[in-house]
Design an enzyme around this catalytic site. Structure first.
Site, PDB file in Angstrom:
ATOM      1  N   SER A 100      -2.991  -1.057  14.943  1.00 41.03           N
ATOM      2  CA  SER A 100      -3.768   0.149  15.230  1.00 41.03           C
ATOM      3  C   SER A 100      -4.099   0.158  16.707  1.00 41.03           C
ATOM      4  CB  SER A 100      -5.065   0.152  14.407  1.00 41.03           C
ATOM      5  OG  SER A 100      -5.964   1.140  14.864  1.00 41.03           O
ATOM      6  N   ASN A 128       1.971  -2.358   5.549  1.00 38.18           N
ATOM      7  CA  ASN A 128       1.198  -1.153   5.846  1.00 38.18           C
ATOM      8  C   ASN A 128      -0.239  -1.229   5.356  1.00 38.18           C
ATOM      9  OD1 ASN A 128       0.623   1.953   5.877  1.00 38.18           O
ATOM     10  ND2 ASN A 128       0.572   1.409   3.704  1.00 38.18           N
ATOM     11  N   THR A 143     -10.229  -7.097  15.250  1.00 35.57           N
ATOM     12  CA  THR A 143      -9.787  -8.471  15.466  1.00 35.57           C
ATOM     13  C   THR A 143      -8.469  -8.728  14.750  1.00 35.57           C
ATOM     14  OG1 THR A 143     -12.066  -9.255  15.717  1.00 35.57           O
ATOM     15  CG2 THR A 143     -10.393 -10.894  15.135  1.00 35.57           C
ATOM     16  N   ALA A 144      -8.380  -8.272  13.507  1.00 37.10           N
ATOM     17  CA  ALA A 144      -7.136  -8.443  12.745  1.00 37.10           C
ATOM     18  C   ALA A 144      -5.992  -7.683  13.395  1.00 37.10           C
ATOM     19  CB  ALA A 144      -7.338  -7.976  11.306  1.00 37.10           C
ATOM     20  N   TYR A 156     -11.983  -5.556  11.679  1.00 45.06           N
ATOM     21  CA  TYR A 156     -10.718  -4.824  11.600  1.00 45.06           C
ATOM     22  C   TYR A 156      -9.967  -4.884  12.926  1.00 45.06           C
ATOM     23  CZ  TYR A 156      -7.676  -0.669  11.128  1.00 45.06           C
ATOM     24  OH  TYR A 156      -6.619   0.206  11.108  1.00 45.06           O
ATOM     25  N   GLY A 215       0.810  -1.214   0.000  1.00 42.73           N
ATOM     26  CA  GLY A 215       0.000   0.000   0.000  1.00 42.73           C
ATOM     27  C   GLY A 215       0.839   1.258   0.000  1.00 42.73           C
ATOM     28  N   GLY A 216       1.947   1.240  -0.725  1.00 45.54           N
ATOM     29  CA  GLY A 216       2.908   2.339  -0.664  1.00 45.54           C
ATOM     30  C   GLY A 216       2.657   3.487  -1.607  1.00 45.54           C
ATOM     31  N   GLY A 217       1.466   3.544  -2.234  1.00 42.47           N
ATOM     32  CA  GLY A 217       1.212   4.610  -3.204  1.00 42.47           C
ATOM     33  C   GLY A 217       0.225   5.656  -2.774  1.00 42.47           C
TER      34      GLY A 217
END
Length: 257
Positions: free
Chosen positions: A148, A96, A163-164, A161, A19-21
């Site tokens: 997070s 990320n 939970t992950a 989310y 997700g680096g963009g």
């Protein structure tokens, strides 16, 4: 880009960012390029314009972009192999990419649950698995798994989310123990509410932001750069004896110890 610290040992390192963009990820790509690292990043949307921008900003150090859906595990692992073919074994991995789409418990279907875990947890594990051999052969490496503070706060509104996120912490601790003898350091970084464009467009309201800042010890909104500097630190030898830890970068909302 990082405006505070220069970590000279990151120069020339092979860095892979998911997700680096866009959002925090784009700031991470920029920050690592400033350090002189060789960066590959993946994302679902075309990032050609961003790569051109980075090439202008960091002459001679254009990032490699590979379009990839990280929930497609074979394609995802192939993208890591492609990065290693160009830049050498990945020595810094930054997991990320995430999806914090809001949802209630009652509306979650098995398909939605599996999709959220695939993005927010499963991809993290298989990225780690894919880089271990190269890091071992290189004499070590660093992995930063983004979690997070949402699960630490017991937030509602996105149970799949959170939970992950809790799973990422457990995964980080287990892998740090398993691969520490190979000099591979694995840490989790738990951002607070970072004011990316996505957050501003979808969820930031004056009232909501004011209420969150009231929870922070430091009464300033978090910006992507705050996360970049912490990630660079965890990726560099400045943190060489730190592993298996979760670093909250949140202005002081949650506390540990």
């Amino acid at each position: 880009m990082s405006g505070t610290s220069l970590f000279r040992d990151l120069e020339g390192q092979s860095v892979f960012i998911t997700g680096g963009g866009s959002g925090i990820g784009a700031a991470l790509t920029d920050g690592f390029l400033q350090q002189g690292a060789r960066v590959t990043f993946v994302g679902r949307s075309d990032a050609s314009a961003f790569c051109a921008e980075m090439a202008d900003k960091h002459p001679g150090n254009r990032p490699q972009f590979i379009r990839c859906d990280i929930t497609d595990t074979p394609a995802f692992k192939a993208s890591i192999a492609e990065a290693e073919a160009r830049h050498g074994p990945v020595t810094v991995l930054v997991n990320n990419a995430a999806n914090d789409t809001r949802h209630t418990s009652e509306e979650v279907t098995p398909e939605f649950w599996d999709w959220m875990q695939a993005i927010n947890l499963k991809a993290y594990f298989f990225a780690c698995q894919a880089v271990i051999a190269g890091m071992r052969a290189s004499g070590g490496g660093a992995i930063v798994n983004f979690s997070s503070i949402s699960y630490m706060m017991g937030n509602t509104g996105y149970p799949a989310y959170t939970t992950a996120n809790a799973g990422i912490t457990g995964l980080t601790r287990s892998l740090a123990r398993e691969f520490g003898p190979d000099r591979i350091r694995i840490n989790a970084l738990a951002p607070g509410w970072v004011l990316t464009e996505r957050q501003k467009d979808l969820w930031v309201t004056p009232e909501g932001l004011a209420a969150h800042l009231e929870r922070q010890c430091l009464k300033e909104p978090l910006e992507p750069q705050d996360i970049v500097d912490a990630t660079l630190f965890l990726s560099s030898r400045a943190s060489r004896m730190i592993t298996g830890q979760t670093l909250a970068v949140d202005g002081g909302v949650v506390v540990s110890g």
